[in-house]
Every structure is written in C-alpha cells, then in structure tokens.
Design a protein around this motif. Sequence first.
Motif: not given
Ligand code: ATP
Length: 660
Positions: A421-422, A424-426, A512, A399, A270-274, A528, A397, A625
């Motif tokens: 406006d999709t 979803w997540q990894t 989220d 909101p 995953t991207s490591g946002s959190t 989040r 990716g 992100k």
């Molecule tokens: P990590 O899980 O390591 O913190 P990450 O959550 O950024 O990293 P991804 O799986 O790439 O990794 O991203 C999924 C997240 O991106 C979702 O949980 C949400 O927070 C956000 N996201 C993706 N698409 C949307 C969207 N259309 N609207 C709102 N948020 C979105």
Amino acid sequence: MANDNQGLQENRVFAPPAEFVANAAISGMDAYNKLCAEAASDYEGFWARLARENLDWHKPFTTTLDESEAPFYKWFADGELNVSYNCLDRNLKNGNANKTAIIFEADDGKVTRATYQELYEKVCKFANGLKSRGIKKGDRVVIYMSMSIEGVAAMQACARIGATHSVVFGGFSAKSLQERIIDAGAVAVITADEQLRGGKQLPLKTIVDEALALGGCTTMKDVIVYKRTGGNIPIVEGRDIWLHDLVESQPAECEPEWVSAEHPLFILYTSGSTGTPKGVQHSTGGFLLWAALTMKWSFDIKPSDVFWCTADIGWVTGHTYIAYGPLAVGATEIVFEGVPTYPNAGRFWETIDKHKATIFYTAPTAIRSLIKAADVDPQVHPKNYDLSSLRLLGSVGEPINPEAWMWYYKNIGHEKCPIVDTFWQTETGGHMITPLPGATPMVPGSCTLPLPGIMTAIVDEAGHDVPNGQGGILVVKRPWPSMIRTIWGNPERFKTSYFPDELGGRMYLAGDGAIRNKDTGYFTITGRIDDVLNVSGHRMGTMEIESALVANPIVAEAAVVGKPDDTTGESICAFVVLKQARPTGEEAKKLALELRNWVAKEIGPIAKPKEIRFGDNLPKTRSGKIMRRLLRVLARGETITQDVSTLENPAILEQLKEAS
Ligand code: ATP
Ligand code: MG
C-alpha cells in the motif's frame, strides 16, 4: 488540524510469505532496519552510495546534497547523466537487448511487443525526429496521448535530447490542455489522431487544434501526430507532422544529451483534488534514482517478472512506474490502453491471466468498482480467471479501505501475495511510505513504514512531533533525491505550499493527515488535512468513517465531509454509493438509518453521520480520486464556484445536491 482519534481499529496482521522473504531484495525487518540505520548515521553517504550503485553516470557527481538555497534543494548537481541512456542503452549493454521491454495490450485485445533493442531504436529515431524540428535541450514538449508504446517512446525521446516533457492526460479538455501548454511554455505537442478506449474512438488531435485555437500558445511550433486509429483528422500544413513521416529517414542511433542531475526531466500537473493543479517540476538524477530503487525495494522486481501498473502515463504513477522505473531496471512490463470495464469488468483479471503478470499495481478506486461489479455479475468475478502467476500486489492513489484490502488480498492474491500500500504523491516522485513485500508485516489500510532514507514524521500545527497514537500532520523532515524541485514558474507557491513558515520552512508538508499506531509505529493516512472533521470537539479523519461505511456489505464506496452545525460545530455528511441501485424515498430513508447506526456501532456515536446522501457514483478526478472539496460545498447546500477542470463526471454533482 490534528487528529486525536485512535486511528483505525485494525488488529489483523499478515506476515509476508516465507518464500517471498527468502528471495526478497530487502529480506526481513533486520535488513530494513539496517538500511534505516545507515541513512540515519550518514544521510548523504547513504544516498551517494545508492546513486553510484543504481545509475550510470556520464560524469560522476562530487557533491551529494546542496542545501545552500533551501528549500530549493539540489542533489548530485555536478554529476551528468541521461535518463534514456539509463533505461535503454544500459539494457543493451547488460544483455537485455532481446528481452521484451513492453507488452502492449490494446483496447481491443490486440498485443504488440517491443524488445529493449526495438524500443531503443524507436526512441532514437523519435529523438532524431524531434531534433530535426529544432527541438532541443531545455525546451518544453507537451505530450497528449493515450497509453501506447509511442507514448512511452515520446517521453524517453524527450529525455534523450534533454527536452522537458509535460504529459497531459488524454481525457482533459481543450481548455485544460491550452492552460498547461501556456503555463509550460511548450514548443511542441505530441499527440495521436484519436484514442481507443472502451471500444470507442475518442478525439485527441482535434482537441489539440481546439486548444491552440483558444489562443495564447505563443511558444508553440509543432504538432506531431501518431496515427493510432486512422480516423479522419485535419492536418495543418507546416505545423502538423505525422510521426511516421518524422521518423522515417532518421538514423536508429542518437547520442544522448548529457545533462546535469538537476536538469528538469518533466513537469507534471497534480490531479487537483484539493485545488488548482500545480506544475510539479522533477529532476533527472534524483528522480531516476528513486524510480529505479523503489522498483527494487517496494516491488522486489526480478528479471523474470511481468510487471503491470495500470496507471495512465498522464499521472505520476505512469511516469515513475511505467515510463521510467521498470525500464531503468530492465523489467518486462505491460502497457494497457483500455479501461477496466471493457469489454467487461473482468478485463484486468483476464489480462493478468493472458500475460501471466506477476506484479499488479492499481488504485483503490478501481478495486472498489470491480468488487461492486463482481458482486452484481458473477461472470466477471476474479475466481473465473487463472491469477496464479501473481506474486505481489500494490495499491496507490488513495487510502485503501481495510475491507477493500481484504477483498484484494483474498480474491486477487489468494492470500499468498503481499500487498504494498504505497503512499506517495506527484511531488514525491516515488514511494514514500509502504510495506516492503519481503519484510514488513502488513495491516490492512495502513501504509506501514517509510522507506529507508525517507524521514517522515507526524507533527502538530507548530511543527512539534506528536506521540504515536495521536494524529497530526504528515511531514518529511529531510530532503530526499526524488522530491519536487519547484512549481514551474511559481517558486513562491512552492515555498508556501510545501515548506510553510509555520512549520519552520524546512519541513516538507505533504498535505495529508496521519496517525502512527501506538505499538507498531505504523502510519495510517487519515485524509487530507483540510478534510479533518471536528464534531463537538472530537477530531476525526474522513478515512476512518469512510472505511467503516465500506465495511458494511451493501456499500461500494463512501466519502465523508463536514458541514457547519450550530450545536456540534461540525456535523458529518456522508455520500454513499451502494452495490445495489441508488435508493430513493422511503427505502433511502430506511437504509440511511441503518448505515448511521452501523457507523455508531463500528466507531462510536460521535462518528454517526447526521446526513447520508446516495449517489450512483461520487465526483472524482480524472485520476480516480474522490473530490471531497466539491462534496463539502454540496453538503453546505452552496453552489460550486471552484476549479472543476479535473473533474471526471460533472453530471453527478446534480444528483448529490440534496438528500435522496
Ligand atoms: P492536488 O495536489 O492537486 O490536490 P492530488 O493530491 O490528488 O491533487 P496526487 O499527487 O496524484 O494529486 O495524489 C497524492 C495524494 O494521494 C496524497 O497526498 C494522498 O492524499 C493520496 N494517496 C496516494 N497514495 C496513497 C496511499 N497509499 N494511501 C493514502 N493516500 C494516498
Ligand atoms: Mg496533492
């Protein structure tokens, strides 16, 4: 954790164009509701029907869903298939052999095309080459390449022989790459000599060398190198092999390895946002089903479409909507090597015009930066390009702020293209909540409603449903085919991260926050769950305040975090990027005051940021992100000790340390 605010005050509604509705795969809300009803009345039957209709099975499955080891769910487990067969061979049989599968738009604008027949042969030779090195079913292969036909072929070749790939984004450092090679226990790395991005030749192979030199990659045997630039790179005898040498004398046919539907197709971090990235493991059958089906449902893909997803194959979006989904449905797609700002910030619009793209799918971060660029330089404004080929737009990716949505809708879609406006997540493998382009009335900033069969809900901390209009935690109540199977090598972390006991252990926790509109039931992602703010007892999502800031004409981007406060419990600190140059001194003070009052007027005095800091940019992950967890540390005036391996622009942290 809950959010008791009313959600975005968004009253604009946009109906899908009548012509779109007339020809759509899911046409009108009645068709959508009918599919939802089918899933509600016979959940397994619904998925079994779709899996039979949308995939070619070598051996049909007899059980649809196995919950005996929940939350380690299994789908179609006794069925056998091959992903590459479904993406390639099936298209040769369907009469698509001479159809263009991939239009490759290189960084320098050079175009290369591959038909389904050509891609099939490339993948078969590649697969045979991998086999010739002893790579086999169940082995893990790391792919560290930039965007290329070869990158897609590498993934397909692994799938063909049953090897599990783990693509690592080509911007990652040697250290991050080494950690992923070790964690996955990879036997080989597929890379390129160098990559071309934004007119620059950037290293890939030398970073692989450095990663392996760091040690610990005990399972690693082969490094396969695709010659992209012809740059000068060292070759280690016995370990490294050029891709062209590997495939040279290989036959252009390769019998696919038939695997169980549960066989791990890939691991992706995953991207490591959190926090620290997690190695998300995906299956073969369930993943492919959803990749194909969402191409049909969310993107309404038609044989004549030219589909363009701007993601990198290093992210899940590039897996589902570049490497697998488009090919599984026999589409023509654009694969883009470059960056949105080279040779100028009109590149996306120019490329749409050049290849007559009909469906365009990108991220809010790109849209926001291109709005800013078009504001500064009218030459790169989308109005200078012919975008009339477009019929559908998508966002993914983060909101998307309503104002960015409106700009996208007007300036790119010319008010005739629906926007999906999709959300979803990894971990989810494919779209979860999204408007259907030929059915759902759209509301800017809302991902609207779950796809048929996806049982999303909003609950409180104890797992109880909350009423519409009241925010809470987004969960999925039933397993679905393309869901994460486990965290590679860490089933415990899988359970605690996604199926926590506090929620009963059977609900998937997305991480989220969300709120459903009182009248429509539409979902809006509020941020989040760790990002929810509590100011004087009022809970607010970060998203709402950020969108209010972005709605101000001088603001390009904004991120909001909470900071402990003696009187209010928490106070709001906003990090803002303006369309103009970063202000300092008196000007910064004046603009900060203006923006604080603006937010007070837009949302209410309670949402007024106590502090505003201006930056040239915000800290972002390499997938674009905003990393609010780092901003929280900066807001508190503390030193960052967290994992920053996926941070794109470390230099920006210094600038945001204190008020300008
Ligand atoms: P990590 O899980 O390591 O913190 P990450 O959550 O950024 O990293 P991804 O799986 O790439 O990794 O991203 C999924 C997240 O991106 C979702 O949980 C949400 O927070 C956000 N996201 C993706 N698409 C949307 C969207 N259309 N609207 C709102 N948020 C979105
Ligand atoms: Mg996540």
